[in-house]
Motif scaffolding. Structure first.
Motif, PDB file in Angstrom:
ATOM      1  N   TRP A   1       6.358   5.634  -2.234  1.00  0.00           N
ATOM      2  CA  TRP A   1       7.469   4.761  -3.265  1.00  0.00           C
ATOM      3  C   TRP A   1       8.622   6.200  -4.059  1.00  0.00           C
ATOM      4  CZ3 TRP A   1      11.168   4.981   0.516  1.00  0.00           C
ATOM      5  CH2 TRP A   1      11.671   4.080   1.959  1.00  0.00           C
ATOM      6  N   TYR A   2       7.196   6.064  -4.904  1.00  0.00           N
ATOM      7  CA  TYR A   2       7.184   6.658  -6.047  1.00  0.00           C
ATOM      8  C   TYR A   2       7.166   8.819  -5.598  1.00  0.00           C
ATOM      9  CZ  TYR A   2       7.270   3.473  -9.319  1.00  0.00           C
ATOM     10  OH  TYR A   2       8.103   2.216  -9.772  1.00  0.00           O
ATOM     11  N   ILE A   3       6.369   8.850  -5.086  1.00  0.00           N
ATOM     12  CA  ILE A   3       5.481  10.277  -4.542  1.00  0.00           C
ATOM     13  C   ILE A   3       7.279  10.849  -3.964  1.00  0.00           C
ATOM     14  CG2 ILE A   3       4.696  11.745  -3.029  1.00  0.00           C
ATOM     15  CD1 ILE A   3       2.087   9.837  -3.883  1.00  0.00           C
ATOM     16  N   PHE A   4       7.924   9.806  -2.613  1.00  0.00           N
ATOM     17  CA  PHE A   4       9.759   9.969  -2.513  1.00  0.00           C
ATOM     18  C   PHE A   4      10.412  10.494  -3.279  1.00  0.00           C
ATOM     19  CE2 PHE A   4      14.022   8.926  -0.951  1.00  0.00           C
ATOM     20  CZ  PHE A   4      13.321   9.377   0.549  1.00  0.00           C
TER      21      PHE A   4
ATOM     22  N   SER B   1       1.322  -1.055  -0.366  1.00  0.00           N
ATOM     23  CA  SER B   1       0.573  -0.377   0.000  1.00  0.00           C
ATOM     24  C   SER B   1       0.919   1.456  -0.177  1.00  0.00           C
ATOM     25  CB  SER B   1      -0.915  -0.059   1.455  1.00  0.00           C
ATOM     26  OG  SER B   1       0.000   0.016   2.220  1.00  0.00           O
ATOM     27  N   HIS B   2       1.884   1.404   0.286  1.00  0.00           N
ATOM     28  CA  HIS B   2       3.088   2.160   0.416  1.00  0.00           C
ATOM     29  C   HIS B   2       3.676   2.077  -1.393  1.00  0.00           C
ATOM     30  CE1 HIS B   2       2.993   1.644   4.875  1.00  0.00           C
ATOM     31  NE2 HIS B   2       2.471   3.017   4.519  1.00  0.00           N
ATOM     32  N   ILE B   3       3.458   1.848  -1.996  1.00  0.00           N
ATOM     33  CA  ILE B   3       4.676   1.424  -3.435  1.00  0.00           C
ATOM     34  C   ILE B   3       4.011   3.400  -3.524  1.00  0.00           C
ATOM     35  CG2 ILE B   3       4.141   1.111  -5.761  1.00  0.00           C
ATOM     36  CD1 ILE B   3       3.505  -1.226  -4.912  1.00  0.00           C
TER      37      ILE B   3
ATOM     38  N   LEU C   1      11.284  -0.986  -8.408  1.00  0.00           N
ATOM     39  CA  LEU C   1      10.811  -1.892  -7.237  1.00  0.00           C
ATOM     40  C   LEU C   1      10.509  -3.202  -6.883  1.00  0.00           C
ATOM     41  CD1 LEU C   1       7.334   0.699  -5.741  1.00  0.00           C
ATOM     42  CD2 LEU C   1      10.179  -0.303  -4.946  1.00  0.00           C
ATOM     43  N   TYR C   2      11.791  -4.207  -6.738  1.00  0.00           N
ATOM     44  CA  TYR C   2      11.569  -5.181  -7.272  1.00  0.00           C
ATOM     45  C   TYR C   2      10.085  -6.051  -6.076  1.00  0.00           C
ATOM     46  CZ  TYR C   2      15.935  -4.070  -9.222  1.00  0.00           C
ATOM     47  OH  TYR C   2      16.929  -3.502  -9.492  1.00  0.00           O
ATOM     48  N   ASN C   3      10.159  -7.397  -6.289  1.00  0.00           N
ATOM     49  CA  ASN C   3       8.865  -7.654  -5.817  1.00  0.00           C
ATOM     50  C   ASN C   3       9.506  -9.124  -4.945  1.00  0.00           C
ATOM     51  OD1 ASN C   3       6.489  -6.308  -6.761  1.00  0.00           O
ATOM     52  ND2 ASN C   3       6.626  -7.638  -8.846  1.00  0.00           N
TER      53      ASN C   3
END
Ligand SMILES: Cc1cc2nc3c(=O)[nH]c(=O)nc-3n(C[C@H](O)[C@H](O)[C@H](O)COP(=O)(O)O)c2cc1C
Lengths: 248, 156
Positions: free
Chosen positions: A19-22, A14-16, A38-40
């Motif tokens: 991280w893009y915004i960051f 739910s924070h993906i 982002l690696y799964n």
């Protein structure tokens, strides 16, 4: 030059977007081009580390040792007031009341998160349990771990505290924590690689003042962080020593 | 180091005089009260090169029953229990000096005369290829391992 940024694969799905915004915020703050990847799974993330593809990593404590001691990464900051803690949970109806009640052959459901796996296996030691006398089901997500407990396909489940608390009300209501770690000193942290080392102080300054303006506050909120705390070399060396005492 | 104080002890106790490696002697008062380490906790401390405590965490303070400022600056043998064989600690020091990891089951003495068992790991803190101190992390052992260690230590 574009730098590569990645986040330990145990990130909360739910924070993906957070991280893009960051990443967008960070690029403006330090005037550098940064690509977020982002690696799964832990394997592909480890591969990227092994082949020196990453310049900035929000790393789990497990990887921090390799990154700092072998790959020349330097610590920058960690989330404020947040340590990595683990929970071993059971089905609410389970007769188990404590760790010592567990016996050989206990069925465990866990993700491949190495940090949580380690802390939880340590919490099983008082019952004389280890990887040789337990049965492990590895699942891709914490929700699947929870489902194993609900269906009685596992006796106990391993969770990162944060993700346990993020489980839906309906699921969590059918589970019960058996034991919860109180370690306090092990945490994720942002590390800068050799190519970004000259920007380390600048990145740190930007992160520490992130909660000073509305924009920064919004970014923190999307990651569910209160803010960032500075992390110095010796703090990290200490954490790595500590991890070292806990691993084989 | 000061002898243990009967006023600090809860319950019946026996008296021992310990002689440490550095020649110091101390009278310790020992009871049969065991305090189990709560689940999920780790006890952490660091020492300098001579085994003088430089840092402890909250679990360390709680389990030892001392105040933090009674621990910092003291030799780590402040926790030495008379039931622990000297050989165990000799092995500890030899191992960490070689920069290897030491593991062992340790019975520690509390300020109130009671004891607690831990599974301890000690490592050297290496910075710029030099040993600058030591770190120990202890966790809760299984009852079986404690019983085994008790039997072994009586023979040493
Ligand atoms: C990092 C570290 C942690 C230690 N922790 C303990 C401990 O918890 N209990 C203990 O009795 N000795 C501990 N020791 C060993 C003591 O330094 C000491 O060797 C021991 O208490 C026996 O005393 P002696 O060597 O003077 O005979 C530790 C040593 C180090 C380096």
């Amino acid at each position: 030059m574009t730098h590569n940024f990645s986040v330990s694969p145990d990130f909360n799905p739910s924070h993906i977007s957070g991280w893009y915004i960051f990443n967008t915020w960070l690029q403006r703050a330090i005037s550098e081009n940064i690509h977020l990847e982002l690696y799964n799974d832990f394997e592909s993330h480890r591969n990227a580390i092994a082949t020196d593809q990453l310049d900035l990593i929000y790393a789990n404590p497990y990887d921090a040792a390799l990154l700092v001691r072998d790959k020349g990464f330097v610590p920058v900051a960690c989330p404020e007031n947040r340590s990595d803690e683990a929970i071993i949970a059971v089905n609410k109806e389970s007769p188990l009341v404590n760790i010592e009640a567990l016996s050989e052959g206990t069925r465990i459901s866990s993700t491949d998160d190495p940090d949580v796996r380690m802390m939880c296996m340590i919490m099983l030691e008082p019952a004389g349990l280890d990887k040789n006398n337990t049965a492990l089901n590895q699942r891709d997500t914490y929700v699947l771990v929870a489902k194993d407990l609900l269906k009685n396909d596992a006796d106990i489940g391993f969770f990162l505290e944060e993700t346990y608390n993020d489980l839906s009300e309906i699921i969590r209501g059918q589970l019960r924590p058996l034991v919860q770690s109180e370690i306090h000193v092990i945490h994720h942290l942002l590390l800068a690689g050799p190519k970004l080392a000259s920007k380390r102080d600048e990145i740190q300054q930007s992160l520490l003042s992130m909660s000073d303006d509305e924009k920064g506050k919004g970014v923190l909120k999307s990651l569910n962080f209160q803010g960032w705390s500075a992390v110095e070399q010796e703090d990290t060396e200490f954490m790595i020593d500590l991890m070292d005492t806990l691993t084989e | 180091m000061k002898d243990m104080n009967p006023d600090d002890i809860s319950g019946e106790y026996r008296e021992h005089t310990l002689t440490y490696q550095d020649g110091t002697q101390r009278k310790v008062l020992v009871t049969e009260n065991e305090t189990p380490l709560p689940d999920g906790r780790l006890i952490v401390s660091r020492t300098d090169l001579n085994g003088i405590i430089t840092e402890v965490n909250q679990s360390f303070v709680e389990m030892s029953a001392y105040h933090k400022d009674e621990l910092i600056g003291m030799p780590h043998y402040i926790l030495r229990h008379p039931d622990m064989p000297a050989a165990a600690f000799k092995g500890l020091w030899e191992t960490v000096q070689k920069r290897e990891k030491w593991h062992g089951y340790v019975k520690n003495l509390r300020k109130d005369g009671g004891f607690y068992w831990v599974y301890a790991t000690v490592i050297a803190n290496i910075r710029n290829n030099e040993i600058v101190g030591f770190t120990s992390v202890r966790r809760k052992p299984s009852r079986i391992k404690v019983t085994e260690a008790e039997a072994l230590y009586q023979t040493l």
